[in-house]
Design a protein around this motif. Sequence first.
Motif, PDB file in Angstrom:
ATOM      1  N   ALA A  18       0.838  -1.218   0.000  1.00  0.00           N
ATOM      2  CA  ALA A  18       0.000   0.000   0.000  1.00  0.00           C
ATOM      3  C   ALA A  18       0.863   1.254   0.000  1.00  0.00           C
ATOM      4  O   ALA A  18       0.578   2.223  -0.711  1.00  0.00           O
ATOM      5  CB  ALA A  18      -0.924  -0.012   1.211  1.00  0.00           C
ATOM      6  N   ALA A  19       1.939   1.235   0.788  1.00  0.00           N
ATOM      7  CA  ALA A  19       2.808   2.415   0.920  1.00  0.00           C
ATOM      8  C   ALA A  19       3.550   2.728  -0.366  1.00  0.00           C
ATOM      9  O   ALA A  19       3.869   3.894  -0.643  1.00  0.00           O
ATOM     10  CB  ALA A  19       3.804   2.196   2.052  1.00  0.00           C
ATOM     11  N   SER A  20       3.818   1.712  -1.176  1.00  0.00           N
ATOM     12  CA  SER A  20       4.623   1.911  -2.387  1.00  0.00           C
ATOM     13  C   SER A  20       3.974   2.863  -3.391  1.00  0.00           C
ATOM     14  O   SER A  20       4.647   3.485  -4.203  1.00  0.00           O
ATOM     15  CB  SER A  20       4.914   0.566  -3.066  1.00  0.00           C
ATOM     16  N   SER A  21       2.649   3.010  -3.320  1.00  0.00           N
ATOM     17  CA  SER A  21       1.973   3.908  -4.264  1.00  0.00           C
ATOM     18  C   SER A  21       1.526   5.220  -3.611  1.00  0.00           C
ATOM     19  O   SER A  21       0.741   5.972  -4.180  1.00  0.00           O
ATOM     20  CB  SER A  21       0.765   3.193  -4.871  1.00  0.00           C
ATOM     21  N   MET A  22       2.035   5.484  -2.399  1.00  0.00           N
ATOM     22  CA  MET A  22       1.622   6.702  -1.679  1.00  0.00           C
ATOM     23  C   MET A  22       2.714   7.760  -1.685  1.00  0.00           C
ATOM     24  O   MET A  22       3.897   7.446  -1.702  1.00  0.00           O
ATOM     25  CB  MET A  22       1.254   6.354  -0.224  1.00  0.00           C
ATOM     26  N   HIS A  23       2.304   9.032  -1.674  1.00  0.00           N
ATOM     27  CA  HIS A  23       3.259  10.134  -1.547  1.00  0.00           C
ATOM     28  C   HIS A  23       3.718  10.230  -0.093  1.00  0.00           C
ATOM     29  O   HIS A  23       3.014   9.791   0.818  1.00  0.00           O
ATOM     30  CB  HIS A  23       2.617  11.465  -1.962  1.00  0.00           C
ATOM     31  N   ARG A  24       4.876  10.823   0.113  1.00  0.00           N
ATOM     32  CA  ARG A  24       5.455  10.942   1.456  1.00  0.00           C
ATOM     33  C   ARG A  24       4.480  11.561   2.457  1.00  0.00           C
ATOM     34  O   ARG A  24       4.346  11.100   3.579  1.00  0.00           O
ATOM     35  CB  ARG A  24       6.743  11.775   1.383  1.00  0.00           C
ATOM     36  N   ASP A  25       3.775  12.622   2.023  1.00  0.00           N
ATOM     37  CA  ASP A  25       2.875  13.316   2.959  1.00  0.00           C
ATOM     38  C   ASP A  25       1.563  12.567   3.218  1.00  0.00           C
ATOM     39  O   ASP A  25       0.734  13.002   4.017  1.00  0.00           O
ATOM     40  CB  ASP A  25       2.599  14.750   2.490  1.00  0.00           C
ATOM     41  N   GLU A  26       1.364  11.434   2.554  1.00  0.00           N
ATOM     42  CA  GLU A  26       0.158  10.629   2.792  1.00  0.00           C
ATOM     43  C   GLU A  26       0.423   9.481   3.775  1.00  0.00           C
ATOM     44  O   GLU A  26      -0.503   8.799   4.203  1.00  0.00           O
ATOM     45  CB  GLU A  26      -0.326  10.005   1.476  1.00  0.00           C
ATOM     46  N   LEU A  27       1.689   9.275   4.123  1.00  0.00           N
ATOM     47  CA  LEU A  27       2.059   8.102   4.927  1.00  0.00           C
ATOM     48  C   LEU A  27       1.641   8.193   6.390  1.00  0.00           C
ATOM     49  O   LEU A  27       1.557   7.181   7.079  1.00  0.00           O
ATOM     50  CB  LEU A  27       3.573   7.854   4.840  1.00  0.00           C
ATOM     51  N   LEU A  28       1.402   9.420   6.880  1.00  0.00           N
ATOM     52  CA  LEU A  28       0.989   9.599   8.278  1.00  0.00           C
ATOM     53  C   LEU A  28      -0.346  10.332   8.343  1.00  0.00           C
ATOM     54  O   LEU A  28      -0.650  11.174   7.503  1.00  0.00           O
ATOM     55  CB  LEU A  28       2.043  10.394   9.051  1.00  0.00           C
ATOM     56  N   PHE A  29      -1.155  10.017   9.354  1.00  0.00           N
ATOM     57  CA  PHE A  29      -2.389  10.768   9.605  1.00  0.00           C
ATOM     58  C   PHE A  29      -2.439  11.114  11.087  1.00  0.00           C
ATOM     59  O   PHE A  29      -1.755  10.495  11.909  1.00  0.00           O
ATOM     60  CB  PHE A  29      -3.627   9.959   9.188  1.00  0.00           C
TER      61      PHE A  29
END
Length: 311
Positions: A18-29
């Motif tokens: 899942a993380a491989s297709s996410m931008h850096r700023d999307e990795l944390l909430f």
Amino acid sequence: MDKSRKAFVDLVDKALAAASSMHRDELLFSYKGILYPTTVCSLEVFKALESFEARRDDVILAGYPKSGTNWLSQILTDLIAISQKKTPGGESSANAEEEFPYLEVGDTEKYERMTKLPSPRFMVTHLRPENLPKSVFQRKAKILLLIRNPKDVATSFYHFCNGLATLPSYETWDDFFTDFMTKKMAWGCYLEYLSEWNKYVDQENIMTVTYEEVKENRALAVKNIATFFGIPLTEEELQLVVERSSFQSMKKKSDKTHGAVGNVLFRKGCVSDWKNLFSEDQNEKMDKAFEERMAGTKLGKKLKYDVYCKA
């Protein structure tokens, strides 16, 4: 591979994909002012966790990321196996329908499934005490609180972020240090974490252990932990747990036990690695922050900051 390890490896593989297709700023909430990894935690799970019903005989390990929770998890799961008259590491030592042990990681149905697990249930958490389900403290479930000197936590976390796609990576140690000190870390600020747990350390159902003391004398630490959880050990059983929890032994098996992140989780396993990264200015900043937040507190004294964190 036993069911609990398979649950761990499957979840990690899914999170990495899942993380491989996410931008850096999307990795944390953010949830209640604290950042968490998007690929392993969710708002829905946190809401479901609030109504989780703890049992008095639950075995809970609490520790901030990179404090040694994977290491102590091995010790505790082996001790539980021994208490159930099973062989540590054997196929039968895990419950048939084991859950991923981290309390805040999983799906919303996890807590319902956990009601069917036999006692003692083992769980791990990186959460601060105020974010744990209220039932944990109401039922007085036993908690082993694991803490580690903040400079080594920061150092280990830096390498962890750069080795794991589920967390934002850093081009330089200086960039990471700035975020670490300004509370931009997954699971929140470590010094705040210590400060919050310090309010609970006098409770009889909580035992505090430091990474450094386990490193110094693993046999004594295992013996004390077993006593706290009421698990009698023979000398032979003690030695087995000690041998299986050596860093070398765990690193060697890490690809089987922890899958793709084995090498990242078991990097060095040493004390004072911070000396390879901290600048004089960064040392001063951490010393000042620790002095302001933790000096004079029970957990602050337990960490022996002057022994492990002074250059």
